[in-house]
Motif scaffolding. Sequence first.
Motif, PDB file in Angstrom:
ATOM      1  N   ILE A  65     -23.182  43.668  60.016  1.00 31.93           N
ATOM      2  CA  ILE A  65     -22.950  44.701  59.720  1.00 31.93           C
ATOM      3  C   ILE A  65     -21.807  45.285  60.248  1.00 31.93           C
ATOM      4  O   ILE A  65     -20.792  46.036  59.829  1.00 31.93           O
ATOM      5  N   VAL A  68     -18.181  44.160  59.159  1.00 29.20           N
ATOM      6  CA  VAL A  68     -17.676  44.772  57.901  1.00 29.20           C
ATOM      7  C   VAL A  68     -17.372  46.045  57.917  1.00 29.20           C
ATOM      8  O   VAL A  68     -16.303  46.630  57.549  1.00 29.20           O
ATOM      9  N   GLN A  69     -18.153  46.890  58.849  1.00 22.87           N
ATOM     10  CA  GLN A  69     -17.765  48.115  59.135  1.00 22.87           C
ATOM     11  C   GLN A  69     -16.693  48.380  60.056  1.00 22.87           C
ATOM     12  O   GLN A  69     -15.897  49.535  59.665  1.00 22.87           O
ATOM     13  N   PHE A 146     -25.732  51.288  55.362  1.00 20.15           N
ATOM     14  CA  PHE A 146     -24.661  50.467  55.396  1.00 20.15           C
ATOM     15  C   PHE A 146     -24.616  49.425  54.173  1.00 20.15           C
ATOM     16  O   PHE A 146     -25.881  48.713  53.771  1.00 20.15           O
ATOM     17  N   ASN A 147     -23.561  48.791  53.818  1.00 16.92           N
ATOM     18  CA  ASN A 147     -23.666  47.866  52.638  1.00 16.92           C
ATOM     19  C   ASN A 147     -24.562  48.341  51.444  1.00 16.92           C
ATOM     20  O   ASN A 147     -24.899  47.348  50.562  1.00 16.92           O
ATOM     21  N   TYR A 150     -24.861  46.818  45.538  1.00 13.94           N
ATOM     22  CA  TYR A 150     -25.290  45.295  45.104  1.00 13.94           C
ATOM     23  C   TYR A 150     -24.502  44.783  43.986  1.00 13.94           C
ATOM     24  O   TYR A 150     -23.903  43.732  43.957  1.00 13.94           O
ATOM     25  N   PHE A 154     -21.677  43.849  48.181  1.00 16.04           N
ATOM     26  CA  PHE A 154     -21.753  43.892  49.342  1.00 16.04           C
ATOM     27  C   PHE A 154     -22.906  43.421  50.393  1.00 16.04           C
ATOM     28  O   PHE A 154     -22.593  43.413  51.452  1.00 16.04           O
ATOM     29  N   ASP A 155     -24.039  43.374  49.645  1.00 15.04           N
ATOM     30  CA  ASP A 155     -25.219  43.031  50.406  1.00 15.04           C
ATOM     31  C   ASP A 155     -25.578  41.407  50.281  1.00 15.04           C
ATOM     32  O   ASP A 155     -26.421  41.137  51.048  1.00 15.04           O
ATOM     33  N   ARG A 156     -24.670  40.930  49.798  1.00 12.43           N
ATOM     34  CA  ARG A 156     -25.187  39.389  49.376  1.00 12.43           C
ATOM     35  C   ARG A 156     -25.178  38.595  50.652  1.00 12.43           C
ATOM     36  O   ARG A 156     -25.857  37.800  50.749  1.00 12.43           O
ATOM     37  N   ILE A 158     -25.918  39.653  53.456  1.00 11.12           N
ATOM     38  CA  ILE A 158     -27.369  39.847  54.369  1.00 11.12           C
ATOM     39  C   ILE A 158     -28.589  39.106  53.557  1.00 11.12           C
ATOM     40  O   ILE A 158     -29.472  38.697  54.424  1.00 11.12           O
TER      41      ILE A 158
END
Lengths: 198, 198
Positions: A65, A68-69, A146-147, A150, A154-156, A158
């Motif tokens: 996370i 990315v952030q 965060f993220n 879908y 963006f959440d792939r 994780i």
Amino acid sequence: MSQFKELLTKRRSHYAIGANTDVTASDVAAALKEVISTVPSAFNSQGVRVVVVSGENNQKLWDLIKGVQTQVLDEGTLNYMTPIMDGAREAVGTILFFEDRDAVEAGIPGNPERRSVYKNHESANAQLTAWLALTELGLGANLQHFNIGYEQGFDRAIRELLDLPEAWELVAEMPFGSIEAPAAEKEVIAAEEQVILK
Amino acid sequence: MSQFKELLTKRRSHYAIGANTDVTASDVAAALKEVISTVPSAFNSQGVRVVVVSGENNQKLWDLIKGVQTQVLDEGTLNYMTPIMDGAREAVGTILFFEDRDAVEAGIPGNPERRSVYKNHESANAQLTAWLALTELGLGANLQHFNIGYEQGFDRAIRELLDLPEAWELVAEMPFGSIEAPAAEKEVIAAEEQVILK
């Protein structure tokens, strides 16, 4: 004051959290198993999926996370968020809130807009329920989003890190641990402005 | 089992509700005033506004909703919903959940999509908190989302009926009253499917 109202009052955003507690991620998962099925969902669609992440997985999660952030946040926001992300990495663990899009699709009739509202309501109810369950265990927690994204994938990363189904959409992250500092003062507007009798 | 977990378990959708109770709408408003400021909101934006409607206003409210729904629902859904609407009309009252769009605009930075998600999360948290507060008072309730559609003006008539600010967007309606029949059986998926430890 009833225990319920006490919990509501004690439930605050705790950003300074640590691992100085005997309560384990496994205890948290057990507590969540007791309450998560009580969370209301539209048409009893039960789309909420909760993943309790701890140890090395929790560290990898927050490294991911933060990576990315660091690229997407402006400097001021990043400076503000960095201790929160670092604290989450070293805390007991993190509850990840997903919605199973297959369950939402199958369980909620109607147009996509309404489905999206209901899905968000269910997830929020699960988040509050979990937060109160953590409070009951004497733990502190905060809630991050965060993220979100879908649709954009963006959440792939994780889902891949934790080997979770493709259809699970990440909605929120709740790092939890021992309370290392009291919550900040909170300004609230007058009850008379928020509740009206007609 | 703690009182909090008992409340979670007892909180169910009660469609058969009435006025056979000494608990008044005023008692409900007082209970909400105790808890509504504890509801988490993004950036402490506190956009939730709650209106407790009873007596003649409650009857007018449900006449208004039913009048609209009679025109828009298909026959099957209307037949299903009619006793729920009629029951709400004769129950103790209804909690209306609004979001003050001015507070949301002023309090939540970021893009409109994220603002909409946060706004819905706060409202859902208020709904669950209120529902548990009603349960603590021994009342039954159900949750409806008639007249979603501030943008289209669908909720304007309700704001006008109750003389509420233009900026208040209606999110949900929660009629409440005495429990006249037990809640239906509820199928839940296995806790192991909803809660995973990683």
